[in-house]
Design an enzyme around this catalytic site. Structure first.
Site, short mmCIF file in Angstrom:
data_model
loop_
_atom_site.label_atom_id
_atom_site.label_comp_id
_atom_site.label_asym_id
_atom_site.label_seq_id
_atom_site.Cartn_x
_atom_site.Cartn_y
_atom_site.Cartn_z
N ARG A 51 0.78 -1.13 0.06
CA ARG A 51 -0.13 0.00 0.04
C ARG A 51 0.73 1.32 0.02
NH1 ARG A 51 -2.18 0.14 4.72
NH2 ARG A 51 -1.32 2.33 5.44
N TYR A 104 -15.77 17.21 -15.06
CA TYR A 104 -16.03 15.99 -15.16
C TYR A 104 -16.91 15.93 -13.67
CZ TYR A 104 -16.25 11.14 -14.24
OH TYR A 104 -16.70 9.70 -13.97
N ASP A 177 -6.73 19.04 -14.89
CA ASP A 177 -6.99 17.87 -15.19
C ASP A 177 -6.47 17.53 -16.55
OD1 ASP A 177 -8.40 15.47 -16.08
OD2 ASP A 177 -9.75 15.48 -14.70
C1 LIG Z 1 -11.80 14.60 -17.10
C2 LIG Z 1 -11.95 13.22 -16.27
N1 LIG Z 1 -11.12 13.10 -15.28
C3 LIG Z 1 -11.28 12.27 -14.29
C4 LIG Z 1 -12.14 11.13 -14.51
C5 LIG Z 1 -12.39 10.21 -13.47
O1 LIG Z 1 -11.62 9.27 -13.81
P1 LIG Z 1 -11.81 7.49 -13.28
O2 LIG Z 1 -13.22 6.98 -14.16
O3 LIG Z 1 -10.49 6.67 -14.11
O4 LIG Z 1 -11.95 7.70 -11.81
C6 LIG Z 1 -12.78 11.15 -15.70
C7 LIG Z 1 -13.81 10.16 -16.09
O5 LIG Z 1 -14.58 9.71 -17.08
C8 LIG Z 1 -12.82 12.22 -16.61
O6 LIG Z 1 -13.48 12.15 -17.93
#
Ligand SMILES: Cc1ncc(COP(=O)(O)O)c(C=O)c1O
Length: 382
Positions: A51, A104, A177
């Site tokens: 972990r 998201y 992101d």
């Molecule tokens: C822009 C973006 N960030 C984060 C995520 C979350 O990722 P995960 O589904 O791998 O947890 C997504 C998932 O669709 C996403 O589109």
């Protein structure tokens, strides 16, 4: 030759390989062990318990940090959302967090939970409107700015350089992101951001067969905080997923080049199609931040949004009629997929009901176009 002299296409192929000693494997091994021999005091860098760190993560972490030009080692997490949550936890209690109104949707939910748990004020803005972002940062003691760009699903483009300058003036961190752009099309740390998060489940691994996330940064302080979140929160990556993600990463440049070219071509054709109410892709001159995307990015990404004739029912009819495009959530796989985002109750109400998000894959563009035209015709019949 240093890693940074290499093009990302080359780096994605060579990064994280074992040393070239005689008889060494070409690919890194998967170590399946939850614990490690240890007698005396734990030593830094010596594995103790999986972990807290395992050599199986390290090749992928090295590759992702190198691709983002991050000065600190990469941190892989068990999902993109685990990485998002670790980055959101950098916000300080009693301060303000500025987030895009169309980030998201699960990231937005996670930000709103901060408000409930930590007395953090969460301000949702149009992240493409730099003046509005500046005003939101200045309007309270801001500790974190979330700049997903392009946004999911509305494809707004944030000005990373300007937002980072405004945030740093007031002591706030900027998280980007970078899932939609990938480090091939956008390197946020080089534009001034402090942290990059990825859903590795998408383009980086590229085959819709695993869930993983990552945090990358130049700051030791941020690295230590995110690493502690992973150690304590326990949202760790599985060994097989990590290995598969690295295998997928080897072809990142080929996949992204092809899917971006396909997306730009399809967007151009859709923009001229009589049965299309609206289409958006940063490559289109009609995209409101087309010039910003051209200046900031080395590619326009492979996501298109499309509003077909016939409203939400038309969009559903299109999704039901296509045979090649996969009607499914998620994005960034080799296969082209699409979905109507408002089928999720948690999607922002400002996302149009009839908006389809298209994740363009690496198939032959003519096959994709033929299938999409069948779907567009079906949408007109509802
Ligand atoms: C822009 C973006 N960030 C984060 C995520 C979350 O990722 P995960 O589904 O791998 O947890 C997504 C998932 O669709 C996403 O589109």
């Amino acid at each position: 030759m240093t890693d940074r002299d290499l093009s990302p296409a080359t780096y994605a192929v060579v990064a994280g390989r074992p040393d070239r000693t005689e008889g060494a494997p070409v690919n890194p091994p998967v170590v399946l062990s939850s614990t490690y021999i240890g007698r005396g005091a734990a030593q830094p860098g010596v594995p103790v318990y999986t972990r807290l760190g395992t050599e199986t993560w390290e090749p992928l972490e090295e590759a992702l940090a190198g691709l983002e030009h991050a000065d600190q080692p990469g941190l892989v997490f068990g999902s993109g959302m685990a990485a998002v949550s670790a980055a959101l936890d950098l916000a300080r209690p009693g301060t303000r967090v500025v987030v895009p109104q169309h980030a998201y949707h699960a990231a937005l939910v996670a930000a709103r939970r901060l408000r409930e748990r930590s007395g953090i004020e969460v301000v949702e803005v149009d992240i493409a409107d730099t003046d509005a972002v500046r005003a939101a940062i200045a309007g309270g003691p801001t500790s974190l700015v979330w700049a997903e760009t392009p946004t999911n699903p509305m494809l707004e483009i944030a000005d990373i350089r300007e937002i980072s300058a405004a945030a740093h003036e007031l002591g706030a961190l900027v998280v980007v992101d970078n899932t939609f752009a990938t480090p091939l099309a956008q390197r946020p740390l080089k534009l001034g951001a402090d942290v990059v998060v990825h859903s590795v489940s998408k383009y980086l691994s590229g085959h819709s067969d695993l869930i993983l996330g990552a945090v990358l940064t130049d700051s030791r302080e941020v690295y230590d905080a995110a690493r502690e979140r992973r150690d304590i929160g326990g949202a760790i990556a599985g060994p097989w997923e990590t290995w598969l993600a690295l295998r997928g990463l080897r072809t990142l440049a080929l996949r992204v080049e092809r899917s971006q070219a396909n997306a730009a071509e399809l967007a151009r054709r859709l923009a001229e199609h009589a049965d299309v109410v609206a289409v958006s892709h940063p490559s289109l001159p009609s995209h409101p931040q087309h010039e910003r995307a051209t200046a900031q990015m080395d590619g326009y990404g492979s996501i298109i949004t499309l509003r077909p004739a016939g409203g939400a029912a038309g969009a559903d009819a299109l999704a039901a009629a296509v045979e090649l495009w996969v009607p499914a959530t998620s994005l960034g796989g080799v296969e082209s997929s699409l979905e109507r985002r408002r089928r999720f109750a948690s999607e922002a109400p400002t996302v149009p009901e009839d908006l389809l998000r298209l994740s363009v894959g690496i198939e032959d563009v003519e096959d994709l176009w033929r299938d999409l035209r069948v779907g567009l015709a079906a949408a007109t019949l509802v």
